[in-house]
Write a protein that holds these residues in place. Structure first.
Motif, short mmCIF file in Angstrom:
data_model
loop_
_atom_site.label_atom_id
_atom_site.label_comp_id
_atom_site.label_asym_id
_atom_site.label_seq_id
_atom_site.Cartn_x
_atom_site.Cartn_y
_atom_site.Cartn_z
N VAL A 177 0.72 -1.37 0.02
CA VAL A 177 -0.04 -0.05 0.11
C VAL A 177 0.96 1.35 0.00
N VAL A 178 1.77 1.39 0.85
CA VAL A 178 2.74 2.61 0.98
C VAL A 178 3.65 2.48 -0.16
N SER A 179 4.16 1.32 -0.80
CA SER A 179 5.11 1.52 -1.82
C SER A 179 4.35 2.20 -3.04
N ARG A 180 3.14 1.66 -3.14
CA ARG A 180 2.12 2.20 -4.38
C ARG A 180 1.98 3.53 -4.10
N SER A 181 1.89 4.46 -3.03
CA SER A 181 1.64 5.71 -2.75
C SER A 181 2.92 6.57 -2.78
N MET A 182 3.98 6.11 -3.08
CA MET A 182 5.15 6.78 -3.39
C MET A 182 5.12 7.36 -4.76
N ASN A 183 5.67 8.66 -4.67
CA ASN A 183 6.04 9.36 -5.92
C ASN A 183 7.47 8.84 -6.62
N ASP A 184 8.46 8.54 -5.72
CA ASP A 184 9.69 8.11 -6.29
C ASP A 184 9.66 6.63 -6.43
N LEU A 241 12.39 4.89 -3.93
CA LEU A 241 11.76 4.61 -2.73
C LEU A 241 10.82 3.68 -2.52
N GLY A 242 10.16 3.34 -3.29
CA GLY A 242 9.01 2.26 -3.39
C GLY A 242 9.48 1.05 -3.22
N ASP A 243 10.75 0.83 -4.17
CA ASP A 243 11.31 -0.42 -4.19
C ASP A 243 12.00 -0.61 -3.37
N ARG A 244 12.64 0.36 -2.43
CA ARG A 244 13.38 0.04 -1.23
C ARG A 244 12.54 -0.42 -0.13
N LEU A 245 11.35 0.36 -0.17
CA LEU A 245 10.49 0.14 0.96
C LEU A 245 9.77 -1.43 0.92
N ARG A 246 9.44 -1.68 -0.40
CA ARG A 246 8.91 -3.26 -0.45
C ARG A 246 9.89 -4.11 -0.07
N GLU A 247 11.14 -4.06 -0.48
CA GLU A 247 12.52 -4.94 -0.31
C GLU A 247 12.65 -4.90 1.33
#
Length: 207
Positions: A165-172, A175-181
């Protein structure tokens, strides 16, 4: 002229598939019965011969994921090995780029939490059923003994859903990839599905 055998089941499936895609793309509240039927190539008049309400349809859509062993959709680049533990495979698949990019075929737990919180008991019960099914599936393979399997599995499920959810909410995107990892790494550790570094290796790094 009578419809051929299986016609009703095929139409029902078209409605469910249409709703799943639109719910995932736009959210529960923003999708009307008219738009669901139009997307399925059907008229509104036929909807109520299959479902009592949009909430009733939502419950059916939710049963198309963890509670359905014949769920057809798989994310690109994600494969499951039936002979291996399901838990770590679920974590990696759930937080994969394939799942991230395939919005219409996403797990509905990701797209709809805010809508569910504002919805009726039917919708909440459907959401809860799928979440419990996900927890039960993860819990079978939990190795971590620092807490109960169910508690660990609930935390892992929350990391998977929240991470996406948060990863898909990122504009960057980076940063979304790092969050999922990061979410995947922590979830795998909670499940006891990662090999700890040896003490000798840790001592060498500290020296």
């Amino acid at each position: 002229m009578p419809y051929p055998a299986g016609h009703r089941e095929q139409v029902r499936k078209r409605i469910v598939d249409s709703a799943r895609r639109l719910f995932n793309r736009r959210g529960f509240e923003s999708v009307s019965v008219d738009s669901i039927m139009a997307h399925a190539g059907l008229t509104r008049g036929g909807f109520y011969s299959y479902f009592e309400s949009k909430s009733d349809l939502y419950a059916e859509v939710m049963r198309c994921f963890f509670t359905d062993p014949d769920w057809e959709h798989r994310w690109e680049g994600v494969e499951f090995n039936a002979a291996a533990e399901a838990g770590p495979q679920i974590v990696r698949a759930y937080l994969s780029r394939g799942h991230f990019e395939d919005v219409e075929n996403s797990c509905p737990l990701i797209a709809l939490p805010n809508d569910v919180a504002r919805s009726d008991a039917t919708v909440k019960a459907a959401f809860e059923t799928v979440f419990k099914a996900m927890v039960a599936l993860l819990g079978r393979d939990v190795r971590n003994s620092t807490q109960s399997r169910e508690n660990a599995a609930m935390a892992i499920a929350a990391l998977c859903i929240g991470g996406m959810v948060v990863s898909r909410s990122m504009n960057d995107p980076a940063l979304g990839d790092r969050l999922r990892e990061a979410a995947a790494k922590t979830a795998l550790q909670l499940g006891g599905w990662t090999k700890p570094k040896s003490r000798a290796r840790r001592r060498r790094k500290l020296s």
